[in-house]
Design an enzyme around this catalytic site. Sequence first.
Site, mmCIF file in Angstrom:
data_model
loop_
_atom_site.group_PDB
_atom_site.id
_atom_site.type_symbol
_atom_site.label_atom_id
_atom_site.label_comp_id
_atom_site.label_asym_id
_atom_site.label_seq_id
_atom_site.Cartn_x
_atom_site.Cartn_y
_atom_site.Cartn_z
ATOM 1 N N HIS A 89 19.054 -14.066 23.967
ATOM 2 C CA HIS A 89 18.463 -13.790 22.643
ATOM 3 C C HIS A 89 18.159 -15.104 21.936
ATOM 4 C CE1 HIS A 89 21.963 -14.729 20.002
ATOM 5 N NE2 HIS A 89 22.697 -14.311 21.018
ATOM 6 N N ASP A 91 17.435 -15.163 18.433
ATOM 7 C CA ASP A 91 17.743 -15.124 17.007
ATOM 8 C C ASP A 91 19.100 -15.787 16.787
ATOM 9 O OD1 ASP A 91 18.788 -12.876 18.473
ATOM 10 O OD2 ASP A 91 19.494 -12.065 16.570
ATOM 11 N N ASP A 122 24.397 -20.576 20.936
ATOM 12 C CA ASP A 122 24.321 -19.117 20.769
ATOM 13 C C ASP A 122 22.958 -18.733 20.241
ATOM 14 O OD1 ASP A 122 24.802 -16.426 20.359
ATOM 15 O OD2 ASP A 122 26.091 -16.716 18.620
ATOM 16 N N GLU A 156 19.582 -9.853 18.270
ATOM 17 C CA GLU A 156 20.945 -9.657 18.759
ATOM 18 C C GLU A 156 21.972 -9.755 17.641
ATOM 19 O OE1 GLU A 156 24.856 -10.390 20.642
ATOM 20 O OE2 GLU A 156 23.800 -11.732 19.289
ATOM 21 N N GLU A 157 21.816 -10.759 16.774
ATOM 22 C CA GLU A 157 22.807 -10.968 15.712
ATOM 23 C C GLU A 157 22.751 -9.864 14.668
ATOM 24 O OE1 GLU A 157 24.973 -13.016 16.323
ATOM 25 O OE2 GLU A 157 24.157 -14.734 17.412
ATOM 26 N N ASP A 185 25.922 -15.477 27.095
ATOM 27 C CA ASP A 185 25.929 -15.439 25.627
ATOM 28 C C ASP A 185 27.353 -15.472 25.081
ATOM 29 O OD1 ASP A 185 24.927 -15.290 23.082
ATOM 30 O OD2 ASP A 185 24.793 -13.106 23.071
ATOM 31 N N HIS A 435 28.349 -19.120 15.473
ATOM 32 C CA HIS A 435 28.421 -18.345 14.224
ATOM 33 C C HIS A 435 28.988 -19.156 13.052
ATOM 34 C CE1 HIS A 435 28.050 -13.930 15.701
ATOM 35 N NE2 HIS A 435 27.453 -14.739 16.535
#
Lengths: 464, 464
Positions: A89, A91, A122, A156-157, A185, A435
């Site tokens: 991903h 995003d 990520d 995804e997030e 991931d 994150h």
Amino acid sequence: MDPKLGRMTLKEWVAIESDSVQPVPRFRQELFRMMATAADTLQHLGAHVASVDMGSQQLPDGQSLPIPPVILAELGSDPTKGTVCFYGHLDVQPADRGDGWLTDPYVLTEVDGKLYGRGATDNKGPVLAWINAVSAFRALEQDLPVNIKFIIEGMEEAGSVALEELVEKEKDRFFSGVDYIVISDNLWISQRKPAITYGTRGNSYFTVEVKCRDQDFHSGTFGGILHEPMADLVALLGSLVDSSGHILVPGIYDEVAPLTEEEINTYEAIHLDLEEYKNSSRVEKFLFNTKEEILMHLWRYPSLSIHGIEGAFDEPGAKTVIPGRVIGKFSIRLVPHMNVSVVEKQVTRHLEDVFSKRNSSNKMAVSMTLGLHPWIANINDTQYLAAKRAIRTVFGTEPDMIRDGSTIPIAKMFQEIVQKSVVLIPLGGVDDGEHSQNEKINRWNYIEGTKLFAAFFLEMAQLH
Amino acid sequence: MDPKLGRMTLKEWVAIESDSVQPVPRFRQELFRMMATAADTLQHLGAHVASVDMGSQQLPDGQSLPIPPVILAELGSDPTKGTVCFYGHLDVQPADRGDGWLTDPYVLTEVDGKLYGRGATDNKGPVLAWINAVSAFRALEQDLPVNIKFIIEGMEEAGSVALEELVEKEKDRFFSGVDYIVISDNLWISQRKPAITYGTRGNSYFTVEVKCRDQDFHSGTFGGILHEPMADLVALLGSLVDSSGHILVPGIYDEVAPLTEEEINTYEAIHLDLEEYKNSSRVEKFLFNTKEEILMHLWRYPSLSIHGIEGAFDEPGAKTVIPGRVIGKFSIRLVPHMNVSVVEKQVTRHLEDVFSKRNSSNKMAVSMTLGLHPWIANINDTQYLAAKRAIRTVFGTEPDMIRDGSTIPIAKMFQEIVQKSVVLIPLGGVDDGEHSQNEKINRWNYIEGTKLFAAFFLEMAQLH
């Protein structure tokens, strides 16, 4: 191959503010730009690329936002070869310089071999490592040992909005020839030793709104005579988990898989230096003192985290406000064999019980805004063996066989819909800070990870 | 006098974003512009105006910000007349259109006789009503019945930074000839019936910081093994007040003045239609069901409000973060004879007790960032009698004799330093929404309030 190509592209990709969490048009535009850039990169590799229109998304406030396209790409269709599908991903989580970033989160910045930037680990870095591995075969003018497919998304997030419907639709088309699914991931459990991941936790994200009225109050004018929404909310959030991390929602542990002797052995086999782990995490003390307890509470027991409150005073300074309407946010990481809809009922009933005992005149509303299943795989599948061999070749060591405390819902989804083996081959070290502020991927991990994927292609060709 | 002058000026004044709460240079510039504009207005009235440089302010984060000047102005110095000093402030609480304002908070907008805008009632409108009353005598070419002084500041909402030192310094200069001090910085207790205020609550504003580390965590990667700062903070905030509004800090009620029969009678004499009050407040149900209990809990008992949390996830959407460092904010409204420094010790000790029982490895730090004393006056002073007579003249009614739940620390300060009688003559209705979204002053209140101040000058001249 231009040796700078990989790094340069990661810099370009990190520069795109592809935040899917904050539902505002500006970030959505960035997401579309991100997906178009990636499609372009894959086309230059010689892949057949389709950008699938995903329609739009209705937000709770009535706003409609377009969903960025999902990329479905194919390289090779030799029926004598195995076909590996890579999921990634592009995003990212929100990132704001003011929150404690030491460098601009959207400018990839190398410091002491670390490449800092939102999305570096990520998941933009690993996606590019896979692409770089393919480019290496192209640059050496060698045939790819396997057929390769890509499915790359941009939500995804935000819970992979509409992805499941697409996979369902493509089950007998794009996925018909796929033998194996690889995801990269998540992170290793140490800074230097590679790992293979065979399970992940799920996640149930909750909001609990307490409302007196839409307007705020002045605490001088109304303080003392109101059922204040913040007092209610703080009591509700305080009823969820005790100071030892135990979740207080009745029944929540009922469906957690029983712990077997054999499973305990797998935790004992894993190398984890608790002191190093604490140092790299910059945490003084964890809730538990043994490696086994730490691993079990990250992987095989549920956890509850309170994320924050929307609608209250959240800025520096001293505002004497009584917020009129506040929304608490928390989530529970789910493990086998917890069920999302059972958890939703348990949490809702618990909060309603706590709230009713307060005799508050406010209105409470509980909502589960995301519900993602946990996943666990069979570690004797072909591609698990191939990944182990590739790791031995590139890193000269056995991998840690691990689970992941994070949610990678597509693992469970691919397993259920496509019904093929799913493996997670992480590239980043445990201290990458996904994150959080100052997310990074090490230059070493990024380069060795590229080699690992290339070796994996070769091992797959042998074992298939 | 141009009949539009007052209204037009209020529009201009509201348009200045004189927010003193958010400590950023942009708002400070607006505050300086606000004070310069007011000084200019007073000069046009013929006043002798001094803008006193207040130096600068050191913030907790090390930043230094300039403090807007305080205006000291004088109109008339006839030794045969009484001298009334008017205090007002021209700074405002934060206002953001996105928080639920129906109109731009910095564009004064009339809807059905209501003038909406940040600062319309708190405190720009009342300051202009006093200025308009003076202008009326000037326009009619009549001598002012009293000598008038103005002290106007720009830091009230931030705790009147450095004002006390100035008043102390000016005690035997600017304040030497002052006989009476009038403040108009609170609200009536009804929408239509005027009031005179003889007491206010104080305020102790607290922050409680809980820190694991400066960076946030990903709840997948760390959820289950951390003493999460939000869990600690929610437990700390939840230990402060119960669901009936009773403060749980041990000893906090010890110094609250005992309730006398005579005092109870004053509450009974006040007209307060609870239904109307609930409707105008848009609150379904208060903590108490009688007028007397409501008034006592707003005026003579302390209250505790939780304002919010800094450092947690506060935006729309679903971010799976474990905040690494969070700051809870709450305040206690103090009443006679509670003592600021005793309360500081009680709260700190209580939070330390609660925190130590959690055995958390996080660090907790409690800080009282503001400590403002409560105030109570003698209601038989000359200017109280003059204000009552002026209200009878303009409104044809007796005023409610009230206290105010809000903090107006300068009332206590003037009483203690200048040692002259202080009165609060509010102009705005109970539904003006000071400090909240959609703050307004009614056109009627603004105009009748101007007349009230003019009548007050005449009554003061007779009674002095």
